[in-house]
Design an enzyme around this catalytic site. Structure first.
Site, PDB file in Angstrom:
ATOM      1  N   ILE A  14       0.850  -1.205   0.000  1.00  0.00           N
ATOM      2  CA  ILE A  14       0.000   0.000   0.000  1.00  0.00           C
ATOM      3  C   ILE A  14       0.884   1.253   0.000  1.00  0.00           C
ATOM      4  O   ILE A  14       0.575   2.249  -0.669  1.00  0.00           O
ATOM      5  CB  ILE A  14      -0.958  -0.013   1.216  1.00  0.00           C
ATOM      6  N   ASP A  33      12.007   2.335   5.325  1.00  0.00           N
ATOM      7  CA  ASP A  33      11.552   0.938   5.312  1.00  0.00           C
ATOM      8  C   ASP A  33      12.770   0.071   5.632  1.00  0.00           C
ATOM      9  O   ASP A  33      13.878   0.359   5.171  1.00  0.00           O
ATOM     10  CB  ASP A  33      10.982   0.572   3.936  1.00  0.00           C
ATOM     11  N   LEU A  35      12.899  -3.018   4.701  1.00  0.00           N
ATOM     12  CA  LEU A  35      12.890  -4.022   3.620  1.00  0.00           C
ATOM     13  C   LEU A  35      12.588  -5.443   4.132  1.00  0.00           C
ATOM     14  O   LEU A  35      12.921  -6.424   3.481  1.00  0.00           O
ATOM     15  CB  LEU A  35      14.197  -3.999   2.812  1.00  0.00           C
ATOM     16  N   ASN A  37       9.671  -6.786   4.310  1.00  0.00           N
ATOM     17  CA  ASN A  37       8.663  -7.410   3.440  1.00  0.00           C
ATOM     18  C   ASN A  37       8.544  -6.682   2.100  1.00  0.00           C
ATOM     19  O   ASN A  37       7.463  -6.605   1.519  1.00  0.00           O
ATOM     20  CB  ASN A  37       7.302  -7.421   4.153  1.00  0.00           C
ATOM     21  N   SER A  38       9.645  -6.109   1.635  1.00  0.00           N
ATOM     22  CA  SER A  38       9.603  -5.429   0.339  1.00  0.00           C
ATOM     23  C   SER A  38      11.020  -5.339  -0.200  1.00  0.00           C
ATOM     24  O   SER A  38      11.974  -5.692   0.496  1.00  0.00           O
ATOM     25  CB  SER A  38       8.990  -4.031   0.484  1.00  0.00           C
ATOM     26  N   ILE A  61      12.055   1.168  12.120  1.00  0.00           N
ATOM     27  CA  ILE A  61      11.447   2.180  13.009  1.00  0.00           C
ATOM     28  C   ILE A  61      11.709   1.871  14.489  1.00  0.00           C
ATOM     29  O   ILE A  61      11.499   2.721  15.341  1.00  0.00           O
ATOM     30  CB  ILE A  61       9.927   2.390  12.753  1.00  0.00           C
ATOM     31  N   SER A 126      -7.317  -0.750  10.394  1.00  0.00           N
ATOM     32  CA  SER A 126      -7.909  -1.867   9.660  1.00  0.00           C
ATOM     33  C   SER A 126      -9.336  -2.097  10.140  1.00  0.00           C
ATOM     34  O   SER A 126      -9.651  -1.865  11.323  1.00  0.00           O
ATOM     35  CB  SER A 126      -7.068  -3.114   9.935  1.00  0.00           C
ATOM     36  N   TYR A 151      -2.464  -9.239  15.868  1.00  0.00           N
ATOM     37  CA  TYR A 151      -2.326  -8.224  14.819  1.00  0.00           C
ATOM     38  C   TYR A 151      -3.439  -7.177  14.957  1.00  0.00           C
ATOM     39  O   TYR A 151      -3.179  -5.969  14.997  1.00  0.00           O
ATOM     40  CB  TYR A 151      -2.388  -8.873  13.416  1.00  0.00           C
ATOM     41  N   LYS A 155      -3.475  -2.978  16.137  1.00  0.00           N
ATOM     42  CA  LYS A 155      -4.103  -1.829  15.453  1.00  0.00           C
ATOM     43  C   LYS A 155      -5.007  -1.062  16.427  1.00  0.00           C
ATOM     44  O   LYS A 155      -5.002   0.169  16.473  1.00  0.00           O
ATOM     45  CB  LYS A 155      -4.939  -2.323  14.257  1.00  0.00           C
ATOM     46  N   PHE A 220     -12.823 -21.180   2.001  1.00  0.00           N
ATOM     47  CA  PHE A 220     -12.995 -21.464   3.429  1.00  0.00           C
ATOM     48  C   PHE A 220     -14.446 -21.292   3.872  1.00  0.00           C
ATOM     49  O   PHE A 220     -14.829 -20.241   4.353  1.00  0.00           O
ATOM     50  CB  PHE A 220     -12.100 -20.543   4.258  1.00  0.00           C
ATOM     51  N   ASP A 297     -12.691 -16.358  11.080  1.00  0.00           N
ATOM     52  CA  ASP A 297     -13.335 -15.598   9.994  1.00  0.00           C
ATOM     53  C   ASP A 297     -14.753 -15.180  10.365  1.00  0.00           C
ATOM     54  O   ASP A 297     -15.454 -15.885  11.092  1.00  0.00           O
ATOM     55  CB  ASP A 297     -13.398 -16.447   8.721  1.00  0.00           C
TER      56      ASP A 297
END
Ligand code: NAD
Ligand code: WQD
Length: 340
Positions: A14, A33, A35, A37-38, A61, A126, A151, A155, A220, A297
Site C-alpha cells: 500500500i 523501510d 525491507l 517485506n519489500s 522504526i 484496519s 495483529y 491496530k 474457506f 473468519d
C-alpha cells in the site's frame, strides 16, 4: 513550497502505491523501510511511473537514533505510517514479535514526531478493529473489538495510543484510516502485492492459482449466511486506497484532533464472486475446492462509506473487474515478484 511527507513502510504494497499518488499530487516524499517485506527495486519502479526517485532510508522504526537522524536531515510536514507486520495467523503464534514491531516501533515513531514537532499523521488501521460486527455496513462509531488476534489488537492499541496523544497534545492531527480489503495493483503493472510464501489473503492466492503456481483455491466455508454461503468482504482497489491517503493528509493539515475513517467501497463480494471476476479478467477458470471455515473468519464485512465522503471528500472509483484485471496484469508481468 512543496510539503514533505515521511512514508514509513513506503516500499510495501500500500505504501508504494501511496508514494506514487503523493508524488503525482506534488508532494516531496521520504521513505523509511527496513525491507523486511519489500524490495529496494520498488524504488526504481516508482521512478519509472512518476519520473521521480523518492529519497529512501533503509531504517527500522525500532531504531530510535536512526529514525531521529531521518527527522534531523529532512524538514517533514507529515507522516503516513504503514510500517508494520500484517500476517494475522503469524501474529497468533508470535504475539511478542507483533507487539514489538507494531506497538514499540510505532511508539518510537510518535516520540520522534513529537520531538521534532511534526504533528500531522495518517495511520494505517484496519476494519479488523471492529471484531465481529453486529451488523453491516460498518460505521465508524460501531463498538471496537474484541479483536480476534494480536495483529488486530496491535491496530486497536495504536488507535487508542493516538487518541491519548491527541488529548495530551492538542496540536496533533491524526487520521486513522480503517482499510477494508485492499487488492489490485497500479495499472502500469509495475507495482503490486508480493506475498511472502504461501499467500494468506484471497486475491494473491487466486492470482497464484491463475498463473499456475498453486493447484487450486481452498474456499474457506460455504455455510455462512451470505448470498452463496461464502464469506463476503469489501474489496477496494489499492489505488483508490492510496488516493484516500492524499485526502487524509490534506484533512490533517487543516484540522486538529483525531478522526477515524473507513476506506472501503461499501459493496461486499463473496469468495465465489471474486473468483469468477478474476477468471473473467485472466481468461481462464480458477480451480477451487470447498473446505471448512477458517477459524476466526466472520461472515460479512463491508463499510459504510458516508463519513469518508463527508469528511475527506473521497469515495472509491474502481470496480471489482478493474481490481481483478490490474491484479492479473501485475501477476503476469511479475511472476517472481519485484526484483529489478
Ligand atoms: P507490506 O508488508 O507490503 O508493507 C509494510 C512495509 O513495512 C514493508 O515494506 C516492510 O518491509 C515495512 N516494515 C515492517 N516493519 C518495519 C519496521 N520495523 N521498520 C521499517 N519498516 C518496516 O504491507 P501492506 O499491505 O502495504 O500494509 C501496510 C499497512 O497497512 C500495515 O500497517 C498493515 O497492517 C495495514 N493494513 C493492511 C491491510 C492489507 O490487507 N494489506 C489491511 C488493513 C491494514
Ligand atoms: C477474504 C475472504 C476468507 C483465502 C484479512 C485480515 C484483515 C485485513 C485484510 C489487515 C474470507 C476467504 C481467503 C483463501 C478463502 N488485513 N478466503 N480462501 O480475512 O477478510 O482480512 O486481510 O488489516 O485484518 O484479517 O481477508 O483475503 O484473508 O479473506 O476462501 O485461500 O476470502 O475466508 O472470506 P480477511 P482474506
Amino acid at each position: 513550497m512543496k510539503k514533505t511527507i515521511l512514508v514509513t513502510g513506503g516500499t510495501g504494497y500500500i505504501g508504494s502505491h501511496t508514494v506514487v499518488e503523493l508524488i503525482e499530487a506534488g508532494y516531496e516524499v521520504v521513505i523509511v523501510d527496513n525491507l523486511y517485506n519489500s524490495s529496494k527495486a520498488v524504488l526504481k519502479r516508482i521512478e519509472k511511473i512518476t519520473g521521480v526517485l523518492p529519497k529512501f532510508y533503509e531504517v527500522d522504526i525500532l531504531d530510535g537514533p536512526a529514525l531521529n537522524q531521518v527527522f534531523e536531515e529532512n524538514h517533514l510536514d507529515a507522516v503516513i505510517h504503514f510500517a508494520g507486520y500484517k500476517a494475522v495467523g503469524e501474529s497468533v503464534s508470535k504475539p511478542l514479535t507483533y507487539y514489538q514491531n507494531n506497538i514499540a516501533g510505532s511508539l518510537n515513531l510518535y516520540e520522534t514526531m513529537l520531538k521534532h514537532q511534526v504533528y500531522n499523521l495518517v495511520f494505517s488501521s484496519s476494519a479488523t478493529v471492529y471484531g465481529d460486527p453486529a451488523s453491516v455496513p460498518i460505521c465508524e462509531d460501531f463498538p471496537l473489538g474484541p479483536t480476534t488476534n494480536p495483529y488486530g489488537t496491535s491496530k486497536l492499541y495504536n488507535e487508542q495510543i493516538l487518541r491519548d496523544v491527541c488529548k495530551a497534545y492538542p496540536e496533533f492531527s491524526v487520521v486513522l484510516l480503517r482499510y477494508f480489503n485492499p487488492i489490485g495493483a497500479h495499472q502500469s503493472g509495475l507495482i503490486g502485492e508480493v506475498p511472502n510464501g504461501i499467500p494468506n489473503n484471497l486475491l494473491p492466492y487466486i492470482a497464484q492459482v491463475a498463473i499456475g503456481k498453486r493447484e487450486y483455491l481452498s474456499v474457506f466455508g460455504n455455510d455462512y449466511d451470505t448470498v452463496d454461503g461464502t464469506g463476503v468482504r469489501d474489496y477496494i482497489h489499492v489505488v483508490d486506497l492510496a488516493l484516500g491517503h492524499i485526502k487524509a493528509i490534506e484533512y490533517a493539515f487543516d484540522h486538529h484532533g483525531v478522526e477515524a475513517v473507513n476506506l472501503g467501497t461499501g459493496h461486499g463480494y463473496s469468495v465465489l464472486q471474486v473468483k469468477d471476476a478474476f477468471a473473467k479478467a485472466c481468461g481462464k477458470e480458477v480451480a477451487f475446492k470447498l473446505v471448512d471455515r477458517r477459524p476466526g473468519d466472520i461472515a460479512e464485512c463491508y463499510a459504510d462509506t458516508t463519513k469518508a465522503k463527508e469528511v475527506l471528500g473521497w469515495s472509491a472509483q474502481y470496480d471489482i473487474d478493474t481490481m481483478c484485471q490490474d491484479s492479473w496484469r501485475f501477476q503476469s508481468m511479475n511472476p517472481d515478484g519485484i526484483n529489478d
